[in-house]
Write an enzyme that holds these catalytic residues in place. Structure first.
Site: not given
Ligand code: KIV
Length: 264
Positions: A24, A63, A93, A95, A162
């Site tokens: 994204d 994402d 994916k 988060e 990250e």
């Protein structure tokens, strides 16, 4: 490596990238948005489709954008199914760590591979106080470890890590049985990911780039040079030259010119 369209996926695939991520980051580097919270699921799917068409060898991941998975595991599964069915990528994916474990379990339970994303989670930048390195204190490093174990336990096939201190990322990588894919997390992760547009140097000098980005190319300079040359050659009529022009036999043209004259 990320890719956001057919050409960027084509080159990443040719270069032998094992995984191509339609991140994204699309929002910021391809759509000019200020952050990733603005991009919509429909927009992600459109870009996933283009990337999937070019990816012949790489495993593709799309994402889930902010707002498409946080309400409930059911909402997340519905979004993930759209990304797979319509976007034609192979995995999604999302988060989040411990808090997202039930969601990851729901999606993987339906047979959709999930790549987790822990450490700095840019979709939550407002709650994190901006793009900040995570896991810098003992307690936040322990939280990071717990997130990593939770996403592994929930069935993620790997996790993006990250902006975490290299030592923390390396130790946590050793504790996991799934691979870690680092971005700003040092060389002790199992693999690495970078945003293609950033690492190719697509933007002019002066644009902010995180510390972890190494520019492996200078696409901006080469694009600028080529477009400026194009402009100059169009103005001077050096382009298009005969090799770039469709011509017709002289006698056919003369006949046509006579026909034009006859109409005057
Ligand atoms: O959106 C993205 O491109 C990402 C990578 C930076 C991991 O999440």
């Amino acid at each position: 490596m990320t890719a956001h369209d057919f050409p960027s996926a084509h080159v990443a695939d040719h270069a032998g990238m094992e995984i191509i991520l339609v991140g994204d980051s699309l929002a910021m580097v391809a759509m000019g948005m200020d952050d990733t919270s603005e991009v919509l699921l429909d927009e992600m799917i459109l870009h996933c489709k283009s990337v999937a068409r070019a990816s012949k060898g790489a495993f593709t991941v799309g994402d889930l954008p902010m707002g498409s998975y946080e309400i409930s595991p059911e909402q997340a599964l519905a979004s993930a199914i759209r990304v797979i069915k319509e976007g034609r990528v192979k995995a999604v994916k999302l988060e989040g760590g411990k808090d997202m474990a039930p969601t990851i379990a729901k999606i993987t339970g339906a047979g959709i591979p999930v790549l987790a994303h822990i450490g700095l989670t840019p979709q939550r930048q407002n709650a994190l106080g901006g793009f900040r390195v995570q896991g810098k204190t003992t307690s936040s490093a322990v939280k990071f470890l717990e997130d990593a174990l939770a996403v592994q336990e929930a069935g993620a096939f790997a996790t993006v890590v990250e902006a975490v201190p290299a030592e923390v990322a390396e130790l946590v990588t050793k504790k996991l049985s799934i691979p870690t894919i680092g971005i700003g997390a040092g060389s002790g992760c199992s693999g690495q990911v970078l945003v293609q547009v950033d690492m190719l140097g697509n933007f002019p000098p002066g644009r902010f780039l995180p510390k972890f980005v190494k520019k492996f190319g200078n696409v901006w300079e080469e694009s600028l040079r080529a477009i400026e040359q194009y402009k100059a050659e169009v103005k001077s009529r050096a382009y298009p030259s005969p090799e770039h022009t469709y011509l017709m036999p002289k006698e056919v043209f003369e006949e046509f010119a006579r026909a034009v004259k006859d109409r005057e």
